[in-house]
Enzyme design. Sequence first.
Site, PDB file in Angstrom:
ATOM      1  N   ARG A  48      44.488  29.979  40.417  1.00  0.00           N
ATOM      2  CA  ARG A  48      45.692  29.206  40.074  1.00  0.00           C
ATOM      3  C   ARG A  48      46.912  30.114  40.135  1.00  0.00           C
ATOM      4  O   ARG A  48      47.975  29.742  40.600  1.00  0.00           O
ATOM      5  CB  ARG A  48      45.563  28.541  38.698  1.00  0.00           C
ATOM      6  CG  ARG A  48      46.884  27.952  38.196  1.00  0.00           C
ATOM      7  CD  ARG A  48      46.744  26.884  37.104  1.00  0.00           C
ATOM      8  NE  ARG A  48      45.722  27.161  36.122  1.00  0.00           N
ATOM      9  CZ  ARG A  48      45.813  28.097  35.157  1.00  0.00           C
ATOM     10  NH1 ARG A  48      46.895  28.832  35.033  1.00  0.00           N
ATOM     11  NH2 ARG A  48      44.817  28.273  34.310  1.00  0.00           N
TER      12      ARG A  48
ATOM     13  N   ASP B 170      66.332  18.637  48.426  1.00  0.00           N
ATOM     14  CA  ASP B 170      65.091  18.176  49.045  1.00  0.00           C
ATOM     15  C   ASP B 170      65.333  18.195  50.554  1.00  0.00           C
ATOM     16  O   ASP B 170      66.081  17.370  51.083  1.00  0.00           O
ATOM     17  CB  ASP B 170      64.762  16.767  48.528  1.00  0.00           C
ATOM     18  CG  ASP B 170      63.457  16.211  49.094  1.00  0.00           C
ATOM     19  OD1 ASP B 170      63.040  16.648  50.187  1.00  0.00           O
ATOM     20  OD2 ASP B 170      62.878  15.316  48.453  1.00  0.00           O
TER      21      ASP B 170
END
Length: 378
Positions: free
Chosen positions: A46, A170
């Site tokens: 992770r 974005d």
Amino acid sequence: MKFGTRIIHTGHEIDPTTGALSVPIYQTSTFAQESVDHFGKYDYARSGNPTREALEETIAQLEGGSRGFAFASGMAAISSALLLFSPGDHLVVCEDVYGGTFRVLTRLFSRLGIESTFVDATDLGAIEAAFRPNTKGLFLETPSNPLLKITDLAGAARLARARGALTLVDNTFMTPYLQRPLELGCDIVLHSGTKFLNGHSDVICGFAVTRDEELCTQLAFIQNGFGAVLGPQDSWLVLRGLKTLKVRMEESQRSAVAVAEWLAAQTRVPEVFYPGLASHPGAGVHARQAGGPGAVLSFKLESVALTRRLLEGSTLAAFAVSLGGVESIISYPAKMSHAAMPPEERAARGVTDTLVRLSVGLEDADDLIAELDSLING
Ligand SMILES: *Cc1c(COP(=O)(O)O)cnc(C)c1O
């Protein structure tokens, strides 16, 4: 070196251990440690996985950032970046932001005490007027979805910076091949890598990239802490997809220009939204900040009946959610990307029941136009 070269020679093009011309897939959750006092670079996947790291370094380099972070989806990247903010903070957001971003802002982050004001970001004055003393972030998408509205990124980032707010962009529609917001003064670039970056409609993934050291540290903390990371198999698929980003974007964009020009000449198509058309109100600003108009366009048809006929009759362009694949995709924002938005909000933003969005893939443009012609005029 230029983009086309850098996308192939990323620093990960040859595996140092074996000479393999492909990054190995480290399908592991953990890494053995040699001593109690000295842990290696990797301990738990992770926190870090070499395959994911190769992808993260690649996207960072392409966006002109210092670090990139790969997430399990575009929404995981966006939501993780929004965790930079705290209760009491206010965000200014472009009004035709991606429907999923609208949803997390208005139904999740609002519950956490992070408030958003949606503005027409084509107007720097409207952005400025929406700032409050507690505004900590400006969230933009340009070209926006689905109406391809253009925001002056350098101008907007200057306004935010002067007020101590971060600018998040974005960049899904453009990709770093066509637009690099960090070079225009923005702070964080976000992506749905599901779209053009992977490009083959077979992976869900997302990215955040920044060049600021403090933001790198904070995003690394959030990525590891919140844990919405991208797995090694998907990381490898995106590394493979990225190698052809330039040629895919060039070819799809060339076809999109031809399709947009053809659509603009049809009487049953009252409006076409594409920054590659001289008639687009944002064409000038877009041309200054991006290398091309991209491969997504939208248009309105003369009736709902014709809209249905086009969506349901299309065979070359799949009637589907998503964009940015090798195959063209035709979608219906009112019932797809913007279904999460209440009908009044949607209507106020111009996302009508006759609006169609087309992501142009790698089919021959003549064939795409011939099919559109038979469905629209036949
Ligand atoms: C698809 C999309 C997202 C969401 O990304 P997922 O990978 O589907 O989570 C965000 N922004 C834009 C502009 C998109 O097109």
